[in-house]
Design a protein around this motif. Structure first.
Motif, PDB file in Angstrom:
ATOM      1  N   PRO A 263       0.810  -1.223   0.000  1.00 48.13           N
ATOM      2  CA  PRO A 263       0.000   0.000   0.000  1.00 48.13           C
ATOM      3  C   PRO A 263       0.842   1.272   0.000  1.00 48.13           C
ATOM      4  O   PRO A 263       0.477   2.260  -0.647  1.00 48.13           O
ATOM      5  CB  PRO A 263      -0.812  -0.121   1.300  1.00 48.13           C
ATOM      6  N   LEU A 264       1.976   1.267   0.710  1.00 49.76           N
ATOM      7  CA  LEU A 264       2.836   2.447   0.727  1.00 49.76           C
ATOM      8  C   LEU A 264       3.411   2.716  -0.663  1.00 49.76           C
ATOM      9  O   LEU A 264       3.440   3.861  -1.128  1.00 49.76           O
ATOM     10  CB  LEU A 264       3.956   2.254   1.742  1.00 49.76           C
ATOM     11  N   VAL A 265       3.861   1.683  -1.337  1.00 55.06           N
ATOM     12  CA  VAL A 265       4.405   1.859  -2.682  1.00 55.06           C
ATOM     13  C   VAL A 265       3.345   2.414  -3.629  1.00 55.06           C
ATOM     14  O   VAL A 265       3.612   3.332  -4.420  1.00 55.06           O
ATOM     15  CB  VAL A 265       4.959   0.519  -3.218  1.00 55.06           C
ATOM     16  N   ALA A 266       2.123   1.878  -3.547  1.00 50.85           N
ATOM     17  CA  ALA A 266       1.069   2.256  -4.497  1.00 50.85           C
ATOM     18  C   ALA A 266       0.252   3.464  -4.062  1.00 50.85           C
ATOM     19  O   ALA A 266      -0.507   4.011  -4.861  1.00 50.85           O
ATOM     20  CB  ALA A 266       0.132   1.060  -4.713  1.00 50.85           C
ATOM     21  N   GLY A 267       0.364   3.869  -2.809  1.00 49.90           N
ATOM     22  CA  GLY A 267      -0.469   4.955  -2.310  1.00 49.90           C
ATOM     23  C   GLY A 267      -1.870   4.517  -1.961  1.00 49.90           C
ATOM     24  O   GLY A 267      -2.821   5.296  -2.025  1.00 49.90           O
ATOM     25  N   THR A 268      -2.016   3.260  -1.558  1.00 51.11           N
ATOM     26  CA  THR A 268      -3.312   2.660  -1.257  1.00 51.11           C
ATOM     27  C   THR A 268      -3.698   2.878   0.203  1.00 51.11           C
ATOM     28  O   THR A 268      -2.870   2.729   1.101  1.00 51.11           O
ATOM     29  CB  THR A 268      -3.258   1.143  -1.546  1.00 51.11           C
ATOM     30  N   ARG A 269      -4.947   3.191   0.427  1.00 52.60           N
ATOM     31  CA  ARG A 269      -5.457   3.368   1.790  1.00 52.60           C
ATOM     32  C   ARG A 269      -5.613   2.016   2.479  1.00 52.60           C
ATOM     33  O   ARG A 269      -5.985   1.017   1.853  1.00 52.60           O
ATOM     34  CB  ARG A 269      -6.805   4.082   1.736  1.00 52.60           C
ATOM     35  N   VAL A 270      -5.347   1.973   3.791  1.00 49.55           N
ATOM     36  CA  VAL A 270      -5.464   0.749   4.571  1.00 49.55           C
ATOM     37  C   VAL A 270      -6.453   0.952   5.712  1.00 49.55           C
ATOM     38  O   VAL A 270      -6.350   1.924   6.466  1.00 49.55           O
ATOM     39  CB  VAL A 270      -4.105   0.314   5.144  1.00 49.55           C
ATOM     40  N   GLU A 271      -7.408   0.027   5.821  1.00 48.52           N
ATOM     41  CA  GLU A 271      -8.334  -0.025   6.952  1.00 48.52           C
ATOM     42  C   GLU A 271      -7.918  -1.198   7.832  1.00 48.52           C
ATOM     43  O   GLU A 271      -7.911  -2.348   7.392  1.00 48.52           O
ATOM     44  CB  GLU A 271      -9.774  -0.224   6.465  1.00 48.52           C
ATOM     45  N   LEU A 272      -7.552  -0.917   9.065  1.00 50.53           N
ATOM     46  CA  LEU A 272      -7.051  -1.943   9.974  1.00 50.53           C
ATOM     47  C   LEU A 272      -8.165  -2.544  10.830  1.00 50.53           C
ATOM     48  O   LEU A 272      -9.053  -1.827  11.297  1.00 50.53           O
ATOM     49  CB  LEU A 272      -5.981  -1.355  10.888  1.00 50.53           C
ATOM     50  N   VAL A 273      -8.087  -3.840  11.061  1.00 48.47           N
ATOM     51  CA  VAL A 273      -8.974  -4.541  11.989  1.00 48.47           C
ATOM     52  C   VAL A 273      -8.101  -5.025  13.140  1.00 48.47           C
ATOM     53  O   VAL A 273      -7.172  -5.810  12.936  1.00 48.47           O
ATOM     54  CB  VAL A 273      -9.676  -5.727  11.306  1.00 48.47           C
ATOM     55  N   ALA A 274      -8.374  -4.548  14.342  1.00 50.46           N
ATOM     56  CA  ALA A 274      -7.527  -4.884  15.491  1.00 50.46           C
ATOM     57  C   ALA A 274      -7.797  -6.289  16.009  1.00 50.46           C
ATOM     58  O   ALA A 274      -6.879  -6.993  16.427  1.00 50.46           O
ATOM     59  CB  ALA A 274      -7.721  -3.863  16.607  1.00 50.46           C
ATOM     60  N   SER A 275      -9.057  -6.708  16.012  1.00 52.74           N
ATOM     61  CA  SER A 275      -9.404  -8.059  16.449  1.00 52.74           C
ATOM     62  C   SER A 275     -10.530  -8.566  15.562  1.00 52.74           C
ATOM     63  O   SER A 275     -11.520  -7.866  15.328  1.00 52.74           O
ATOM     64  CB  SER A 275      -9.833  -8.081  17.923  1.00 52.74           C
ATOM     65  N   PHE A 276     -10.374  -9.785  15.071  1.00 50.70           N
ATOM     66  CA  PHE A 276     -11.301 -10.316  14.078  1.00 50.70           C
ATOM     67  C   PHE A 276     -12.623 -10.750  14.687  1.00 50.70           C
ATOM     68  O   PHE A 276     -12.660 -11.483  15.665  1.00 50.70           O
ATOM     69  CB  PHE A 276     -10.668 -11.502  13.351  1.00 50.70           C
ATOM     70  N   ASP A 277     -13.705 -10.275  14.119  1.00 50.64           N
ATOM     71  CA  ASP A 277     -15.059 -10.719  14.429  1.00 50.64           C
ATOM     72  C   ASP A 277     -15.756 -10.918  13.085  1.00 50.64           C
ATOM     73  O   ASP A 277     -15.887  -9.971  12.303  1.00 50.64           O
ATOM     74  CB  ASP A 277     -15.794  -9.674  15.268  1.00 50.64           C
ATOM     75  N   ALA A 278     -16.196 -12.139  12.800  1.00 54.39           N
ATOM     76  CA  ALA A 278     -16.698 -12.475  11.465  1.00 54.39           C
ATOM     77  C   ALA A 278     -17.868 -11.594  11.045  1.00 54.39           C
ATOM     78  O   ALA A 278     -17.916 -11.100   9.904  1.00 54.39           O
ATOM     79  CB  ALA A 278     -17.099 -13.952  11.420  1.00 54.39           C
ATOM     80  N   GLU A 279     -18.839 -11.372  11.945  1.00 62.83           N
ATOM     81  CA  GLU A 279     -20.016 -10.597  11.573  1.00 62.83           C
ATOM     82  C   GLU A 279     -19.648  -9.143  11.271  1.00 62.83           C
ATOM     83  O   GLU A 279     -20.147  -8.551  10.312  1.00 62.83           O
ATOM     84  CB  GLU A 279     -21.067 -10.654  12.686  1.00 62.83           C
ATOM     85  N   ARG A 280     -18.761  -8.571  12.086  1.00 57.50           N
ATOM     86  CA  ARG A 280     -18.366  -7.169  11.867  1.00 57.50           C
ATOM     87  C   ARG A 280     -17.582  -7.004  10.564  1.00 57.50           C
ATOM     88  O   ARG A 280     -17.799  -6.059   9.803  1.00 57.50           O
ATOM     89  CB  ARG A 280     -17.527  -6.670  13.042  1.00 57.50           C
ATOM     90  N   VAL A 281     -16.641  -7.913  10.336  1.00 60.04           N
ATOM     91  CA  VAL A 281     -15.845  -7.808   9.111  1.00 60.04           C
ATOM     92  C   VAL A 281     -16.721  -8.035   7.889  1.00 60.04           C
ATOM     93  O   VAL A 281     -16.598  -7.329   6.874  1.00 60.04           O
ATOM     94  CB  VAL A 281     -14.668  -8.806   9.146  1.00 60.04           C
TER      95      VAL A 281
END
Length: 492
Positions: free
Chosen positions: A211-229
């Motif tokens: 993402p840094l090379v391409a200039g892509t935005r990143v959305e981080l998930v701190a802890s995985f929850d299937a329904e939320r993701v």
């Protein structure tokens, strides 16, 4: 000489300083946002601080996890030409002490609990919450001083033994970032949703470097929850979704429970272990997404990608070499780079890549031979250069003088309708005799009849490949990136 990572960060900061680069949201905690301008400024501030407080080439332990502050910490350490040891933020005090000793670390950056443990061992500490809003007194002087001599230290998976500490230099990191960005097709208008740990090789490369090379935005998930993701994917929050098999399976199950519609993801791909056929079919059939596969490791980085849009796509393959990588298959008993095997011949996989490690930190590496890393993976290349993996060299089990590939037996057991996953292990009977044990996990809502499974396997495997013992478990022990920890199963 400035590194490509530093040049790209500066470029994005100048051209769109207020655009969001990294964001943590939807986690039941305060939102954390990092713009391209903030990232460049905060990284320079940290680098200036490290120049003052640490010696050249010093190791800095980084225990932050999936939070925008990790991106600041990693780039700040590299910008200062120091070495960042990426670690989980919830490491035990003994693990932090061991890492500090093995690397001769001088400083630590992390969560409150992480730096509290690190301080007990005499390390200079920086709290995570100090990073994002920091500014440098003379940022330009910091950028001018950067030589590109830093590195990242990563712990290998430890799936078959004690984890090793891998060193990958700034040039290697830039190379793998470029390779993934080009080969997978990261673009400036894409958004990556990252559910895997950014402090592991896979997460680092696809949640920070590419993402840094391409200039892509990143959305981080701190802890995985299937329904939320799943809700975020259904809402169209991501165009690129790298993850691991067990997360793809959990999301497919959550999707089935919700009776939801299809997803609009441009790129979704799996790594960290074989992608079960049932999971691939569920995503294609119900979610409308064809999953690709990625191949790599902590030592070599990401080196191949199986593109679902490519003609003749085979979901069981891990694809062709990414730009800048070379794959060869050698005889497993007497591997020689002068005698590579032909298409369709199964052997030991060797890789050359600009993104691979320079060394192990505290032990020699016999795997580096003439610019190639000799993996422990067994596989074959087809006539189009696509790699298919068949198992692990060091996992072959001797049964009465004959070698059994546990992956072959596992694939047969997993083909049973009641089995979601299977692991086959050696069971020592005497000093010279092994037999096989199978640990299986049932599919949701189903029960495994071990007698029936035994008969199922008997009709599909030679006698010496048949497990003598079957154990049913609700789940398997896994690493943070989803790899099954066979050593833990053997010990139990």
């Amino acid at each position: 000489m400035s590194s490509i990572l530093a040049r790209q960060l500066q470029s994005h900061a100048r051209s769109r300083p207020d655009a969001v680069a990294v964001r943590l949201a939807g986690e039941g905690a305060a939102e954390a946002v990092l713009t391209w301008g903030q990232w460049a400024e905060a990284a320079a501030a940290l680098a200036a601080r490290l120049h003052e407080q640490t010696t050249a080439n010093a190791v800095v332990l980084v225990g932050i996890g999936n939070h925008p502050a990790f991106h600041v910490a990693l780039m700040g350490v590299l910008l200062a030409d120091r070495r960042a040891m990426a670690m989980a933020p919830d490491c035990a005090g003994s693990e932090i002490a061991a890492a500090a000793t093995r690397t001769n670390a001088e400083a630590a950056i992390g969560t409150e609990a992480f730096v509290e443990h690190a301080a007990m061992h005499g390390l200079r500490c920086v709290d995570r919450d100090e990073l994002i809003d920091a500014t440098a007194a003379d940022a330009q002087a910091v950028w001018s001083r950067h030589q590109g001599d830093g590195a990242v230290l990563l712990s290998s998976s430890g799936t078959t033994g004690r984890p090793k500490i891998v060193q990958r230099g700034t040039g290697s990191l830039g190379a793998v970032g470029e390779s993934c960005a080009r080969g997978i097709g990261f673009q400036a208008d894409d958004t990556v949703l990252l559910t895997i740990p950014v402090h592991h090789s896979y997460g680092l490369e696809h949640g920070l470097l590419a993402p840094l090379v391409a200039g892509t935005r990143v959305e981080l998930v701190a802890s995985f929850d299937a329904e939320r993701v799943l809700a975020r994917l259904l809402a169209g929050e991501a165009t690129i979704f790298p993850s691991v098999p067990f997360i793809f399976e959990a999301l497919a199950q959550a999707h089935a429970r919700a009776g939801a519609g299809g997803l609009a993801i441009r790129r979704a791909y799996s790594a960290g272990g074989p992608l079960p056929t049932g999971v691939y079919e569920a995503w294609q059939g119900r979610l409308g997404v064809r999953l690709g596969q990625l191949y790599g490791s902590t030592e070599i980085g990401s080196v191949s990608f199986n593109d679902p849009d490519e003609p003749g796509f085979d979901p069981t393959s891990v694809g062709r070499a990414l730009p800048g990588a070379t794959l060869v298959v050698l005889d497993r008993e007497t591997p020689s780079l002068n005698r590579p095997l032909g298409a369709g011949e199964q052997g030991r996989v060797a890789v050359a890549s600009g993104g691979m490690m320079s060394c192990y930190v505290d032990q020699p590496s016999d795997e580096l031979v003439d610019g190639y890393f000799m993996t422990n993976d067994v596989g074959w290349l087809d006539d189009r250069g696509r790699l298919t993996l068949a198992g692990r060299l060091n996992l072959l089990i001797d049964i009465d003088g004959r070698k059994v590939n546990p992956a072959e037996v596992e694939a047969v057991l997993a083909a049973h309708e009641a089995v979601a996953e299977a692991v086959v292990l050696p069971m020592r009977m005497t000093e010279t005799m092994n037999r096989l044990k199978a640990v299986v996990v049932p599919r949701a809502g189903m029960r495994v009849d071990t007698n029936e499974l035994r008969q199922f396997a008997r009709g599909r495997l030679s006698g010496h490949k048949l497990p003598r013992v079957y154990e049913v478990r609700e789940s398997l022990p896994r690493s943070a990136t989803g790899k099954v920890l066979r050593e833990a199963l053997l010990c139990s």
